[in-house]
Scaffold this active site. Structure first.
Site, PDB file in Angstrom:
ATOM      1  N   LEU A  82     -10.574   6.071  -9.000  1.00  0.00           N
ATOM      2  CA  LEU A  82     -11.566   5.197  -8.374  1.00  0.00           C
ATOM      3  C   LEU A  82     -12.152   5.928  -7.175  1.00  0.00           C
ATOM      4  O   LEU A  82     -11.415   6.579  -6.434  1.00  0.00           O
ATOM      5  CB  LEU A  82     -10.875   3.934  -7.840  1.00  0.00           C
ATOM      6  CG  LEU A  82     -10.680   2.730  -8.728  1.00  0.00           C
ATOM      7  CD1 LEU A  82      -9.855   1.680  -8.008  1.00  0.00           C
ATOM      8  CD2 LEU A  82     -12.025   2.137  -9.137  1.00  0.00           C
ATOM      9  N   LYS A 114      -6.251  -4.287  -4.572  1.00  0.00           N
ATOM     10  CA  LYS A 114      -5.846  -2.977  -5.093  1.00  0.00           C
ATOM     11  C   LYS A 114      -4.320  -2.884  -4.975  1.00  0.00           C
ATOM     12  O   LYS A 114      -3.773  -2.725  -3.883  1.00  0.00           O
ATOM     13  CB  LYS A 114      -6.517  -1.855  -4.311  1.00  0.00           C
ATOM     14  CG  LYS A 114      -6.261  -0.508  -4.934  1.00  0.00           C
ATOM     15  CD  LYS A 114      -7.141   0.560  -4.325  1.00  0.00           C
ATOM     16  CE  LYS A 114      -6.929   1.896  -5.004  1.00  0.00           C
ATOM     17  NZ  LYS A 114      -5.560   2.342  -5.056  1.00  0.00           N
ATOM     18  N   CYS A 408      34.460  -6.725  12.837  1.00  0.00           N
ATOM     19  CA  CYS A 408      35.868  -7.142  12.839  1.00  0.00           C
ATOM     20  C   CYS A 408      36.820  -5.985  13.153  1.00  0.00           C
ATOM     21  O   CYS A 408      38.033  -6.173  13.163  1.00  0.00           O
ATOM     22  CB  CYS A 408      36.232  -7.737  11.481  1.00  0.00           C
ATOM     23  SG  CYS A 408      36.258  -6.498  10.184  1.00  0.00           S
TER      24      CYS A 408
END
Ligand code: IVH
Length: 583
Positions: A82, A114, A408
């Site tokens: 394109l 697009k 922890c």
């Protein structure tokens, strides 16, 4: 002239290296925008040289080679690129103004999003999917039918009437941002980390067996390459027709006439792209009338009847302040980078996830570095690189990888640079994250109990296992100063017998890799919880979209007696609603 030739040569070499990194290594070294600008610069310079000297230029090829060593098949019509632009003046000069004489035609243009994925060409004969090809060099594509046919969005047989005997469907395979996050978590074991949704799609399509991941890919049809029978006169109508065949199309398509309307569409999605569940990198404007499209035709690289109007990529530099390590629901410990807060496209951000410690090594991060942050339409910001030229020894410090869980203090297991906390629910962070999952909308959906409340309850040691949630009392909640009415609402909601569908119940169990869609497929197959508890590898293999990894997590979960005990306890508080039981 010699100077121009030299410049052209240098630019071509540079672009070829970027092409190699992008297409072959799947590791883009620069942003799309930087790449497009380089290509544009080269195109401008090449205007001064004769056509025959351009043949080997990257401006002439539309190489989108994703895969080597796949069967090559010629497209019925070429899959071109394109033309693109980043600004409205250019859009007008390069495209709109060429069609001035038609501008009074109603709905002359069609605007689409697009999609930032991978172009695909699907051939249907008599409605049946024959093959799926990548774009390849534009003329010949690579045959990836096997992987394509695993994607749920892609119909193996078209439905409805009036289906042309031969139909070449064009569209984009993409990945949602949510799935992108998920896959990066899951690929940690393989020391892979995709830098964006497009690379993740390429990565999956390259796999020889993407069974485990096929439900992470989606598809939108955006056009037709070849058909033996005209099915519409306008592009918008053509897409609607494709939808009737069962091909997914985007909801965000408009037809319009004026430049102003196009800009409005562009601006809307530029601002709101982060709300979409997938990445887009601009919009595509096409001439709507298909016979006019045919008349206008193509140049060697792209159709003249369409143009991409792209978004600028959103990047900013800032300073890396610290990296913290966070323990998640399944015990995985994820590094999170905190940086001096910056605003990108109106959104203030101050941290980004690094997925795993390989990412720290890959980026070569040091505390105090100047880093570049990108928000490419993604909700999740990313560190794309360190600005090494700005690094000073006295202002940077090495990142310290922890040996003990930040929550922890249990020993951290390092499995191929993937860090795990060795404790399970005795780790507060894991327990808290699991509870948040348990109360969430797709799981038990407990009214008035939200993530914040869970954090407080766990942090203040008010609850230490899931069943504690159901026996909370007024005295315990008073420690949180919630007010009488809220407290009452929470207690009423917790004490009520919860009614949930089987798939929500299964999802609430928090089995690794088991998302809500997989849970639904499993529930549809087993119908009752009792059947599910008897599940084995053989029947799990029969379920749509269930990969080997998930199956092994399910089998391991069901093997443990403490999990079965947990399910039995839950059933005292939860009624499962069965959808498909014959009465
Ligand atoms: S139309 C002849 N429509 O963008 C080419 N392409 O940069 C016609 N893309 O390879 C393409 N969304 O994969 C079209 N709505 C959309 C698109 C779209 C994404 C991709 C396409 C193409 C790439 C070109």
């Amino acid at each position: 002239m010699i100077k121009i030739n030299k410049l052209i040569h240098k630019l071509r070499e540079k672009i070829n290296i970027y092409n190699y990194k992008y297409y072959i290594l799947n590791k883009p070294a620069i942003t799309d925008q930087q790449y497009d600008l380089l290509l544009l610069k080269l195109e401008k310079l090449e205007r001064y040289i004769p056509l025959e000297k351009k043949q080997k230029s990257p401006t002439q090829n539309i190489n989108d080679s994703l895969l080597k060593n796949y069967k090559q098949i010629t497209h019925k019509t070429p899959m071109l690129s394109l033309q693109n632009t980043f600004n409205s003046k250019f859009l007008y000069k390069q495209f709109i103004c060429l069609y001035k004489k038609y501008i009074n035609y109603k709905n002359f243009f069609c605007c689409e999003l697009k999609f930032d994925g991978v172009a695909i060409n699907l051939l249907y004969i008599n409605g049946y999917l024959i093959h799926g090809l990548t774009r390849g060099n534009g003329y010949i594509g690579e045959d990836i039918t096997h992987n394509i046919s695993l994607i749920n969005d892609i119909p193996k047989k078209l439905k409805g009437n009036n289906i042309p005997q031969t139909l070449e469907v064009r569209g984009e395979i993409f990945m949602t941002k949510k799935n992108f996050y998920y896959i990066n978590q899951n690929f940690l074991m393989q020391k892979k980390n995709f830098c964006n949704t497009r690379s993740a799609v390429v990565g999956l399509l390259r796999m020889h067996n993407m069974n485990d991941y096929s439900n992470l890919l989606n598809f939108f049809c955006y056009g037709i390459g070849f058909t033996n029978k005209n099915i519409a006169c306008y592009h918008t109508k053509l897409l609607r027709q494709c939808k009737t065949y069962g091909l997914p199309i985007s909801r965000n398509i408009i037809s319009c006439t004026k430049l102003q309307e196009i800009i409005q569409f562009y601006d809307f999605f530029k601002i709101n792209r982060h709300k979409l569940s997938y990445d887009i990198d601009g919009i595509v404007i096409k001439i709507n009338d298909l016979s006019l499209q045919k008349k206008i035709g193509y140049n060697s690289r792209a159709p003249k009847w369409a143009i991409a109007y792209k978004f600028h990529s959103q990047e900013k530099n800032t300073i890396l302040k610290q990296i913290f390590f966070q323990t998640g629901r399944t015990g995985i410990i994820t590094p999170i980078a905190y940086f001096k807060s910056i605003k990108i496209s109106g959104v203030e951000i101050s941290y980004a996830t690094l997925y795993n410690i390989n990412e720290i090594y890959r980026l070569d991060l040091k505390i105090g570095d100047i880093i570049t942050i990108q928000r490419c339409g993604n909700v999740i910001p990313k560190i794309i690189h360190v600005v090494k030229s700005k690094r000073t020894k006295q202002h940077t410090n090495e990142v310290v990888i922890p040996q003990f869980c930040p929550s922890c203090n249990a020993k951290i297991i390092n499995n191929n640079n993937l860090l795990y906390c060795s404790a399970s629910f005795s780790c507060k962070a894991q327990f808290q994250e699991y509870l948040k999952h348990f109360i969430s909308r797709n799981a038990i959906n407990i009214k008035y109990v939200g993530q914040k409340l869970i954090s407080h309850l766990v942090e203040k040691n008010i609850i230490s296992n899931v069943m504690d949630l159901f026996t909370l009392n007024e005295k315990q909640l008073s420690l949180l100063n919630l007010g009488k009415i809220t407290t009452q609402k929470i207690l009423l909601s917790l004490y009520a017998k919860h009614k949930v569908y089987l798939h929500n119940f299964l999802f609430a169990l928090g089995i690794k890799n088991m998302g809500i869609v997989t849970s639904k497929n499993i529930a549809d197959y087993f119908i009752t919880l009792e059947n599910f508890l008897k599940a084995d590898k053989d029947n799990l293999l029969k379920i749509n979209g269930l990969g080997l990894k998930t199956i092994s997590h399910i089998c391991n979960f069901l093997k443990k007696t403490e999990n079965i005990k947990y399910i039995n306890l839950l059933r005292q508080k939860i009624d499962i609603i069965y959808l498909n039981i014959m009465k």
